[in-house]
Motif scaffolding. Structure first.
Motif, short mmCIF file in Angstrom:
data_model
loop_
_atom_site.label_atom_id
_atom_site.label_comp_id
_atom_site.label_asym_id
_atom_site.label_seq_id
_atom_site.Cartn_x
_atom_site.Cartn_y
_atom_site.Cartn_z
N CYS A 151 -92.54 38.02 -21.01
CA CYS A 151 -91.22 38.68 -21.56
C CYS A 151 -90.51 39.40 -20.41
N LEU A 154 -89.46 36.85 -17.67
CA LEU A 154 -88.21 36.14 -18.15
C LEU A 154 -86.88 37.14 -18.58
N LEU A 156 -86.74 39.09 -20.79
CA LEU A 156 -86.50 39.23 -22.41
C LEU A 156 -86.91 40.57 -22.90
N GLN A 170 -88.14 32.29 -28.45
CA GLN A 170 -87.21 32.99 -27.61
C GLN A 170 -87.71 32.50 -26.11
N LYS A 174 -85.77 30.44 -23.41
CA LYS A 174 -85.42 31.08 -21.99
C LYS A 174 -86.03 29.99 -20.84
N ASN A 177 -83.65 27.08 -20.40
CA ASN A 177 -82.61 27.36 -19.51
C ASN A 177 -82.64 27.66 -18.16
#
Length: 297
Positions: A151, A154, A156, A170, A174, A177
Motif C-alpha cells: 500500500c 502504491l 494507497l 484496490q 492501482k 492503472n
C-alpha cells in the motif's frame, strides 16, 4: 463529530467525496453532480440508499452494530425505521435529522448530505480505532507487514479495518492503472501463464519445500567453507595483529548471509520470461568480460 454549522454545502460535498474515495467506495456517487442528485431525492433514490447501505455494512463489523439497512425505497416505512434506529445506535448528534427520518419529514438535500457525512465520518473513525488496536499485530505478522508495504509503494491508504477482498481489489486496480502508463514491453510476460487448482498449488508448495531444504543444506556448506577460508587468513604472523580489524570488516557481511531460502510462491508468480535466459558465469563468452590477472596465475 462536526458541528452542523461549521461547513457550507460545497465544503460538505467535498468532504464527503474525499471520504468516500479514501474509504474505497467505487459506486456511482463519486461525482459531485451524481451525489447532489441522489441527495436531493434522498431515501427515494436507490443510489442514495445503496450508498448508505454500503457505509453501514462496512461499519457494522467494526462497531458490532445491531441495526442495519436492508430495505429499499420500495418499502419506505421499513427504511425510515431502519435509518432512525441506526442513527440512534450511533448516537448521531443531529437530533432534528434523527426525528425527521422517523417522521419522514427530511426533504432537503443538506440533511441527506449530513447523513452520509455522519456515516462516512463514523466509518473513518472506526477504521482508525481498529488500526490502532491491530498495529502491534501487524508488526509481528509478516503478511500484514507485506500488505502495508504494498500500500505504501502504491500510495494507497493503509488498510484500516478493511477486509482482504476490498484491499486486494484496490491494489489490483492501482497496479492496472500503473501498468497502463508504462511503455510497451516494459514488463516481460509471466513464466506461469495457467491458473492452478488447489491441489496443484499444494504440490508446488511440497516441491518448493523440498528444494528449499536442499538449498539450505548446500548454502550452509558454502557458508562454512567461507568461514574456514576467512579464518585461515588469520593464521599468519602478520595477520594475527590485525584479527580485530578483519573481524570488523567481515562480521557484518557474514551476519547478512542466511542459509534459508527466500524463494516462495510469490516469487513464482512474479517470475518473468527473461528469468529463463540463464547464462553460465563460467561460460567462455562470460569469462571474456570477467577475466583478470588473478585468473592467469
Amino acid at each position: 463529530h462536526m458541528n452542523k454549522n461549521q461547513l457550507t454545502d460545497s465544503a460538505m460535498e467535498c468532504d464527503i467525496l474525499d471520504s468516500l474515495e479514501q474509504l474505497g467506495y467505487d459506486g456511482p456517487l463519486l461525482e459531485e453532480k451524481a451525489l447532489l442528485g441522489a441527495a436531493e431525492s434522498g431515501l427515494s433514490s436507490p443510489e442514495y440508499v445503496d450508498l448508505c447501505r454500503w457505509l453501514t455494512s462496512t461499519l457494522k463489523p467494526l462497531c458490532d452494530l445491531e441495526e442495519s439497512i436492508t430495505s429499499g425505497p420500495d418499502d419506505m416505512d421499513s427504511l425510515q425505521v431502519e435509518m432512525s434506529g441506526l442513527l440512534k445506535e450511533l448516537h448521531c448528534p443531529y437530533d432534528e435529522l434523527v426525528s425527521g427520518v422517523i417522521k419522514g419529514s427530511v426533504r432537503n438535500t443538506k440533511d441527506h448530505l449530513k447523513f452520509v457525512l455522519f456515516l462516512s465520518s463514523e466509518l473513518q473513525a472506526a477504521q482508525i480505532v481498529r488500526s490502532r488496536g491491530v498495529s502491534k499485530k501487524h508488526k509481528k505478522n509478516p503478511v500484514c507487514h507485506e500488505l502495508l508495504a504494498i500500500c505504501q509503494t502504491l500510495n494507497l491508504p493503509e488498510p484500516r479495518g478493511q477486509d482482504a477482498a476490498a484491499v486486494f481489489s484496490q491494489v489490483r486496480d492501482k497496479v492496472g492503472n500503473v501498468l497502463k502508463d508504462l511503455p510497451n514491453e516494459a514488463i516481460e510476460n509471466p513464466v506461469l501463464k495457467k491458473s492452478l487448482c488447489s491441489e496443484q498449488w499444494e504440490k508446488l508448495h511440497s516441491i518448493n519445500a523440498a528444494l528449499c531444504s536442499e538449498y539450505e543444506c548446500r548454502r550452509r556448506m558454502l557458508i562454512k567453507r567461507l568461514d574456514v577460508t576467512v579464518q585461515s587468513f588469520g593464521w599468519s604472523d602478520r595477520a594475527k595483529v590485525r584479527v580485530d580489524s578483519m573481524a570488523r570488516a567481515y562480521q557484518p557481511l557474514r551476519h547478512s548471509l542466511r542459509p534459508q531460502s527466500t524463494v516462495d510462491m510469490a516469487k513464482l508468480l512474479a517470475a518473468r520470461e527473461d528469468l529463463c535466459n540463464v547464462v553460465k558465469t563460467s561460460s567462455g563468452s562470460s569469462r571474456e568480460n570477467t577475466a583478470c590477472a588473478v585468473n592467469k596465475v
